[in-house]
Write an enzyme that holds these catalytic residues in place. Structure first.
Site, PDB file in Angstrom:
ATOM      1  N   TYR A 156       0.839  -1.206   0.000  1.00  0.00           N
ATOM      2  CA  TYR A 156       0.000   0.000   0.000  1.00  0.00           C
ATOM      3  C   TYR A 156       0.873   1.256   0.000  1.00  0.00           C
ATOM      4  O   TYR A 156       0.617   2.213  -0.747  1.00  0.00           O
ATOM      5  CB  TYR A 156      -0.900  -0.045   1.226  1.00  0.00           C
ATOM      6  CG  TYR A 156      -1.784   1.152   1.450  1.00  0.00           C
ATOM      7  CD1 TYR A 156      -2.925   1.366   0.682  1.00  0.00           C
ATOM      8  CD2 TYR A 156      -1.506   2.061   2.479  1.00  0.00           C
ATOM      9  CE1 TYR A 156      -3.757   2.452   0.916  1.00  0.00           C
ATOM     10  CE2 TYR A 156      -2.329   3.150   2.725  1.00  0.00           C
ATOM     11  CZ  TYR A 156      -3.456   3.341   1.943  1.00  0.00           C
ATOM     12  OH  TYR A 156      -4.287   4.426   2.183  1.00  0.00           O
ATOM     13  N   LYS A 160       0.876   4.204  -2.829  1.00  0.00           N
ATOM     14  CA  LYS A 160       0.578   5.597  -2.517  1.00  0.00           C
ATOM     15  C   LYS A 160       1.767   6.508  -2.822  1.00  0.00           C
ATOM     16  O   LYS A 160       1.581   7.666  -3.213  1.00  0.00           O
ATOM     17  CB  LYS A 160       0.155   5.725  -1.049  1.00  0.00           C
ATOM     18  CG  LYS A 160      -1.211   5.129  -0.744  1.00  0.00           C
ATOM     19  CD  LYS A 160      -2.327   5.751  -1.578  1.00  0.00           C
ATOM     20  CE  LYS A 160      -3.703   5.304  -1.096  1.00  0.00           C
ATOM     21  NZ  LYS A 160      -4.799   5.857  -1.931  1.00  0.00           N
TER      22      LYS A 160
END
Length: 246
Positions: A156, A160
């Site tokens: 993740y 991002k």
């Protein structure tokens, strides 16, 4: 911060931060497109928007990790409204995993697909049309994990971080008429938070100056700022909405 007669597309729009932003944009005068994987949730929120704010609301089922579904979303929006003034790439996914060596290829690809691949495709398509039409605003919803990655969310975090880079590149690509900015979020009390173990929640609340997790509606001020002319001289920017993370 008026959005009267503007059209705003929000991915991951049926719940959590997306839901709060959809209501805020409609209250500011915008027609909204609510995109999420599950159509029923989008349709339910669309009815709420119409009844509460008197604005048009288009629900669309879309898994942004699928290229073809992104394309279909864009076509549906322009067929219905003929324009997009604001795109909010809000859809996100951060599954928990027992250890890095047990992260499957399918999980990794899913995380990258939702958090980075989808925003890239939607921004490329809609950004080009915005530029041709004379302007618009793209808002990417990122995370503190992009710059301060933790062991529980490394795929993740990588996605991002890529989204932050995408913001910078898109701002240069579609400027001077299209503005592209990032809201970099800290921990918020959304559906994702329900999966947090107790020790993680405690750690999160201890690591910011406000000593708490954000309420979903606390995203609204930043979202309206970037969506409207209030941020007319901002592009390629990152705004931290994280309670003073340290």
């Amino acid at each position: 911060m008026s959005l009267t007669d503007k059209v705003v597309v929000v991915t991951g729009g049926s719940r959590g931060l997306g839901r709060e932003m959809v209501h805020a944009f409609a209250a500011a005068g915008a027609d909204v497109v609510i995109a999420s994987r599950k159509f029923d949730g989008c349709a339910e929120l669309a009815d709420e928007v119409k009844n509460s704010h008197g604005r048009r609301a288009l629900p669309v089922a879309c898994n942004v990790s699928e290229w073809a579904q992104c394309d279909a979303l864009v076509e549906a929006v322009y067929a219905e409204f003929g324009q997009v003034d604001v795109l909010v790439n809000n859809a996100g996914l951060s599954p928990l995993y027992p250890s890095l060596d047990q992260v499957s290829e399918a999980l990794f690809d899913k995380v990258i697909g939702v958090n980075l691949k989808g925003p890239f495709r939607l921004s490329a398509l809609i950004g080009a049309r915005m530029a041709a039409a004379g302007g618009g605003s793209i808002i990417n919803i990122s995370s503190i994990e992009a710059t301060r990655p933790e062991p529980h969310a490394i795929p993740y975090s990588a996605a991002k971080a890529g989204l932050n880079a995408l913001t910078a590149g898109l701002a240069q690509t579609y400027g001077p008429t299209v503005r592209v900015n990032t809201i970099q979020c800290g921990p918020f009390e959304t559906d994702i938070a329900k999966a947090w173990p107790d020790d993680l929640r405690e750690a999160l609340t201890e690591r910011n100056a406000l000593r708490r997790v954000g309420a979903p509606n606390e995203i609204v001020g930043a979202a309206l700022f970037f969506a409207t002319e209030a941020s007319a001289f901002c592009t390629g920017s990152t705004l931290a909405v994280d309670g003073g993370w340290r």
